[in-house]
Design a protein around this motif. Structure first.
Motif, PDB file in Angstrom:
ATOM      1  N   ILE A 158       0.861  -1.182   0.000  1.00  0.00           N
ATOM      2  CA  ILE A 158       0.000   0.000   0.000  1.00  0.00           C
ATOM      3  C   ILE A 158       0.897   1.232   0.000  1.00  0.00           C
ATOM      4  O   ILE A 158       1.757   1.386   0.880  1.00  0.00           O
ATOM      5  N   PHE A 159       0.685   2.107  -0.974  1.00  0.00           N
ATOM      6  CA  PHE A 159       1.434   3.363  -1.068  1.00  0.00           C
ATOM      7  C   PHE A 159       0.404   4.469  -1.194  1.00  0.00           C
ATOM      8  O   PHE A 159      -0.147   4.722  -2.260  1.00  0.00           O
ATOM      9  N   HIS A 160       0.123   5.166  -0.073  1.00  0.00           N
ATOM     10  CA  HIS A 160      -1.039   6.053  -0.009  1.00  0.00           C
ATOM     11  C   HIS A 160      -0.677   7.425   0.556  1.00  0.00           C
ATOM     12  O   HIS A 160      -0.047   7.527   1.612  1.00  0.00           O
ATOM     13  N   HIS A 161      -1.077   8.464  -0.161  1.00  0.00           N
ATOM     14  CA  HIS A 161      -1.001   9.856   0.286  1.00  0.00           C
ATOM     15  C   HIS A 161       0.422  10.265   0.659  1.00  0.00           C
ATOM     16  O   HIS A 161       0.705  10.708   1.772  1.00  0.00           O
ATOM     17  N   ASN A 162       1.314  10.120  -0.299  1.00  0.00           N
ATOM     18  CA  ASN A 162       2.710  10.518  -0.143  1.00  0.00           C
ATOM     19  C   ASN A 162       3.061  11.575  -1.193  1.00  0.00           C
ATOM     20  O   ASN A 162       2.386  11.692  -2.219  1.00  0.00           O
ATOM     21  N   THR A 163       4.125  12.318  -0.940  1.00  0.00           N
ATOM     22  CA  THR A 163       4.669  13.268  -1.912  1.00  0.00           C
ATOM     23  C   THR A 163       6.072  12.814  -2.287  1.00  0.00           C
ATOM     24  O   THR A 163       6.905  12.572  -1.406  1.00  0.00           O
ATOM     25  N   ILE A 164       6.332  12.703  -3.600  1.00  0.00           N
ATOM     26  CA  ILE A 164       7.666  12.341  -4.088  1.00  0.00           C
ATOM     27  C   ILE A 164       8.130  13.408  -5.065  1.00  0.00           C
ATOM     28  O   ILE A 164       7.518  13.625  -6.108  1.00  0.00           O
ATOM     29  N   ASP A 165       9.239  14.063  -4.715  1.00  0.00           N
ATOM     30  CA  ASP A 165       9.821  15.100  -5.572  1.00  0.00           C
ATOM     31  C   ASP A 165      11.144  14.578  -6.127  1.00  0.00           C
ATOM     32  O   ASP A 165      12.140  14.472  -5.414  1.00  0.00           O
TER      33      ASP A 165
END
Length: 261
Positions: A158-165
């Motif tokens: 599960i990969f939920h509600h993250n920010t990746i820059d």
């Protein structure tokens, strides 16, 4: 200590990682002066500073309100151990560590801030749950930087509600790079991503494959926005957006279509 504020919108450095004002206790680097090994089942690390790597060698370990200058790695003596990590900052204050920030299996990460790592999260086994976290990636010449990468992975990611820059990592693959053939049941929802060659790559998943409600910063990629197994994916409500310098969405460009067989 001042608690981390609740993220308004997607995660940022202001609402993830080590809470402001937290007093830290430095722990011994008990593996060759390079890493701190935790080998007690159920151990709790609260408010610690690890000036190296943190190695998890026992199940049900908890890390919170802490600063780890290297990586957090739940594999020791060829055995995966389970752990949770929350409200913690992972990575050096400067430079670019080529190792993944957190991994590889049987872990839950919440409100983690990964900084100055070429790879953010590694998925190499079962039962991984990553939420409400912020990853800003770097790269060294020859790196294949990824925000999250599957490698010999397993079931239930599960990969939920993250920010990746990933906009500032020049030697890069993708913010979301989940293409390993061992994957089963993958859910990627409500993330804000930017950068990479093809920014969202989700393929070769057995079982349920969901990519929904994600926001991709328009024209932040090198070659294209998406590579996916469209026939086998629940693909819904993904959009192209514009953001400001604080990662707030300032406009919607349009729908993000699935691209692939």
């Amino acid at each position: 200590p001042t608690p981390s504020p609740v993220c308004q919108g997607h995660p940022t450095p202001k609402c993830t990682g080590l809470p402001p004002g937290r007093k830290l206790t430095e722990v011994e680097l008990n593996i060759d002066g390079l890493a701190h090994l935790v080998d007690t089942p159920g151990a709790v690390l609260d408010g610690v500073h690890v000036k190296g790597e943190l190695v998890i060698g026992a199940d049900n370990v908890t890390i919170k309100n802490s600063l780890i200058d290297g990586q957090v790695w739940g594999e020791y003596n060829m055995k995966f151990s389970s752990f949770t990590i929350s409200d913690s900052t992972v990575g050096p204050a400067s430079g670019c560590n080529q190792a993944p920030g957190v991994g590889p299996a049987k872990y839950k990460a919440t409100r983690v801030n990964i900084r100055n790592h070429s790879d953010g999260f590694r998925a190499s086994g079962d039962d991984i749950d990553i939420r409400d976290s912020y990853i800003k990636l770097c790269s060294n010449p020859g790196d294949h930087s990824d925000g999250i990468q599957s490698y010999k992975t397993g079931k239930n990611l599960i990969f939920h509600h993250n920010t990746i820059d990933q906009r500032f990592a020049k030697d890069a693959t993708a913010p979301i790079f989940l293409v390993d053939e061992g994957q089963e049941n993958v859910t990627v929802t409500d993330n804000l991503v930017m950068g990479g060659t093809y920014s969202i790559q989700v393929r070769n998943v057995a079982g349920r494959q969901v990519v929904r409600d994600n926001k991709l910063v328009d024209k932040s990629w090198v070659y294209g926005p998406v590579v996916a197994d469209c026939r086998d994916t629940v693909w819904a409500d993904n959009t192209l957006v514009r953001i400001d310098e604080d990662y707030r969405i300032t406009g919607t460009v349009g729908p993000l279509a699935c691209d692939g067989p």
